[in-house]
Write a protein that holds these residues in place. Structure first.
Motif, PDB file in Angstrom:
ATOM      1  N   SER A  56       0.844  -1.195   0.000  1.00 37.21           N
ATOM      2  CA  SER A  56       0.000   0.000   0.000  1.00 37.21           C
ATOM      3  C   SER A  56       0.879   1.244   0.000  1.00 37.21           C
ATOM      4  N   LEU A  57       0.319   2.329  -0.509  1.00 40.50           N
ATOM      5  CA  LEU A  57       1.037   3.590  -0.596  1.00 40.50           C
ATOM      6  C   LEU A  57       1.304   4.127   0.807  1.00 40.50           C
ATOM      7  N   GLN A  58       2.570   4.407   1.096  1.00 40.15           N
ATOM      8  CA  GLN A  58       2.974   4.930   2.388  1.00 40.15           C
ATOM      9  C   GLN A  58       3.369   6.399   2.330  1.00 40.15           C
ATOM     10  N   PHE A  59       3.846   6.821   1.158  1.00 38.34           N
ATOM     11  CA  PHE A  59       4.366   8.177   1.014  1.00 38.34           C
ATOM     12  C   PHE A  59       4.371   8.529  -0.469  1.00 38.34           C
ATOM     13  N   GLN A  60       4.089   9.794  -0.760  1.00 38.48           N
ATOM     14  CA  GLN A  60       4.251  10.278  -2.126  1.00 38.48           C
ATOM     15  C   GLN A  60       4.700  11.719  -2.081  1.00 38.48           C
ATOM     16  N   SER A  61       5.431  12.114  -3.121  1.00 38.20           N
ATOM     17  CA  SER A  61       5.846  13.506  -3.247  1.00 38.20           C
ATOM     18  C   SER A  61       5.569  13.964  -4.673  1.00 38.20           C
ATOM     19  N   ALA A  62       5.265  15.218  -4.801  1.00 33.29           N
ATOM     20  CA  ALA A  62       4.946  15.800  -6.100  1.00 33.29           C
ATOM     21  C   ALA A  62       6.220  16.043  -6.901  1.00 33.29           C
ATOM     22  N   VAL A  63       6.054  16.390  -8.143  1.00 34.35           N
ATOM     23  CA  VAL A  63       7.171  16.769  -9.003  1.00 34.35           C
ATOM     24  C   VAL A  63       7.912  17.922  -8.343  1.00 34.35           C
ATOM     25  N   SER A  64       9.233  17.872  -8.400  1.00 38.68           N
ATOM     26  CA  SER A  64      10.053  18.929  -7.821  1.00 38.68           C
ATOM     27  C   SER A  64      10.781  19.660  -8.945  1.00 38.68           C
ATOM     28  N   ILE A  65      10.467  20.934  -9.082  1.00 33.39           N
ATOM     29  CA  ILE A  65      11.121  21.766 -10.093  1.00 33.39           C
ATOM     30  C   ILE A  65      11.827  22.895  -9.359  1.00 33.39           C
ATOM     31  N   SER A  66      13.124  22.982  -9.592  1.00 25.26           N
ATOM     32  CA  SER A  66      13.924  23.989  -8.911  1.00 25.26           C
ATOM     33  C   SER A  66      14.986  24.507  -9.868  1.00 25.26           C
ATOM     34  N   TYR A  67      15.329  25.761  -9.743  1.00 25.76           N
ATOM     35  CA  TYR A  67      16.389  26.318 -10.575  1.00 25.76           C
ATOM     36  C   TYR A  67      17.773  25.864 -10.112  1.00 25.76           C
ATOM     37  N   SER A  68      17.884  25.461  -8.843  1.00 28.26           N
ATOM     38  CA  SER A  68      19.187  25.078  -8.304  1.00 28.26           C
ATOM     39  C   SER A  68      19.413  23.568  -8.282  1.00 28.26           C
ATOM     40  N   ALA A  69      18.393  22.777  -8.611  1.00 30.43           N
ATOM     41  CA  ALA A  69      18.536  21.317  -8.594  1.00 30.43           C
ATOM     42  C   ALA A  69      17.872  20.738  -9.837  1.00 30.43           C
ATOM     43  N   PRO A  70      18.277  19.518 -10.217  1.00 30.62           N
ATOM     44  CA  PRO A  70      17.648  18.911 -11.388  1.00 30.62           C
ATOM     45  C   PRO A  70      16.171  18.584 -11.137  1.00 30.62           C
ATOM     46  N   TYR A  71      15.427  18.522 -12.211  1.00 29.13           N
ATOM     47  CA  TYR A  71      14.018  18.114 -12.172  1.00 29.13           C
ATOM     48  C   TYR A  71      13.909  16.743 -11.508  1.00 29.13           C
ATOM     49  N   LEU A  72      12.961  16.576 -10.610  1.00 26.41           N
ATOM     50  CA  LEU A  72      12.728  15.295  -9.958  1.00 26.41           C
ATOM     51  C   LEU A  72      11.252  14.933 -10.108  1.00 26.41           C
ATOM     52  N   PRO A  73      10.961  13.823 -10.805  1.00 29.54           N
ATOM     53  CA  PRO A  73       9.565  13.417 -11.001  1.00 29.54           C
ATOM     54  C   PRO A  73       8.877  13.065  -9.685  1.00 29.54           C
ATOM     55  N   ALA A  74       7.576  12.926  -9.748  1.00 27.67           N
ATOM     56  CA  ALA A  74       6.804  12.506  -8.576  1.00 27.67           C
ATOM     57  C   ALA A  74       7.282  11.133  -8.118  1.00 27.67           C
ATOM     58  N   GLN A  75       7.261  10.923  -6.797  1.00 24.79           N
ATOM     59  CA  GLN A  75       7.693   9.651  -6.206  1.00 24.79           C
ATOM     60  C   GLN A  75       6.539   9.006  -5.464  1.00 24.79           C
ATOM     61  N   TYR A  76       6.493   7.681  -5.533  1.00 16.73           N
ATOM     62  CA  TYR A  76       5.473   6.897  -4.831  1.00 16.73           C
ATOM     63  C   TYR A  76       6.177   5.763  -4.107  1.00 16.73           C
ATOM     64  N   HIS A  77       5.984   5.696  -2.788  1.00 20.55           N
ATOM     65  CA  HIS A  77       6.629   4.685  -1.955  1.00 20.55           C
ATOM     66  C   HIS A  77       5.557   3.744  -1.404  1.00 20.55           C
ATOM     67  N   TYR A  78       5.723   2.456  -1.696  1.00 19.59           N
ATOM     68  CA  TYR A  78       4.777   1.428  -1.262  1.00 19.59           C
ATOM     69  C   TYR A  78       5.494   0.472  -0.316  1.00 19.59           C
ATOM     70  N   GLN A  79       4.721  -0.101   0.626  1.00 22.60           N
ATOM     71  CA  GLN A  79       5.310  -1.077   1.547  1.00 22.60           C
ATOM     72  C   GLN A  79       4.286  -2.152   1.867  1.00 22.60           C
ATOM     73  N   GLY A  80       4.800  -3.380   2.028  1.00 22.89           N
ATOM     74  CA  GLY A  80       3.970  -4.509   2.415  1.00 22.89           C
ATOM     75  C   GLY A  80       4.172  -4.856   3.875  1.00 22.89           C
ATOM     76  N   ALA A  81       3.303  -5.706   4.408  1.00 23.02           N
ATOM     77  CA  ALA A  81       3.341  -6.080   5.822  1.00 23.02           C
ATOM     78  C   ALA A  81       4.655  -6.751   6.214  1.00 23.02           C
ATOM     79  N   GLN A  82       5.298  -7.447   5.275  1.00 25.45           N
ATOM     80  CA  GLN A  82       6.549  -8.144   5.588  1.00 25.45           C
ATOM     81  C   GLN A  82       7.784  -7.312   5.255  1.00 25.45           C
ATOM     82  N   GLY A  83       7.568  -6.035   4.954  1.00 26.30           N
ATOM     83  CA  GLY A  83       8.686  -5.121   4.761  1.00 26.30           C
ATOM     84  C   GLY A  83       9.148  -4.911   3.332  1.00 26.30           C
ATOM     85  N   THR A  84       8.580  -5.627   2.372  1.00 15.15           N
ATOM     86  CA  THR A  84       8.949  -5.385   0.977  1.00 15.15           C
ATOM     87  C   THR A  84       8.538  -3.962   0.610  1.00 15.15           C
TER      88      THR A  84
END
Length: 120
Positions: free
Chosen positions: A30-58
């Motif tokens: 299940s989804l545990q964390f997500q972040s939106a697209v990161s656009i910055s003039y001082s850092a490279p473009y970073l796409p949206a991230q989605y972090h999923y985790q299962g009950a056994q830690g996968t």
């Protein structure tokens, strides 16, 4: 069976995040964390991230877009980037890796292969 504890993959497509969630949910993640697209003039473009985790830690991290390598690193052509981290269950880890690979055509790289992306 995969014996590594971490896999990294680059995908030629970028699936919709809702499609990813719908595929991972029956596998117990299940989804545990997500972040939106990161656009910055001082850092490279970073796409949206989605972090999923299962009950056994996968864990699965899905980067929904092309990742920008840091200096000294190169990536294969891709439209999304993925990581899988093994928890307590080798079975769950392998099942998730196989299902994602079959669905989106990802060839997984283990820790040692990933390190070869670095340029000397």
């Amino acid at each position: 069976m995969m014996q590594t504890s971490t896999l990294e993959g680059f995908c030629q497509t970028c699936p919709d995040p809702q499609e990813v969630a719908a595929m991972l949910e029956p596998l117990g993640l299940s989804l545990q964390f997500q972040s939106a697209v990161s656009i910055s003039y001082s850092a490279p473009y970073l796409p949206a991230q989605y972090h999923y985790q299962g009950a056994q830690g996968t864990e699965v991290i899905f980067l929904a877009g092309k990742d920008t390598p840091e200096n000294g690193t190169r990536f294969p052509p891709h439209r999304s980037r993925w990581w899988i981290y093994r928890g307590a269950s080798h079975y769950a880890f392998n099942l998730v890796a196989q299902e994602i690979a079959a669905r989106w055509g990802i060839d997984w790289l283990d820790n040692q292969e990933s390190a070869q992306h670095s340029v000397a």
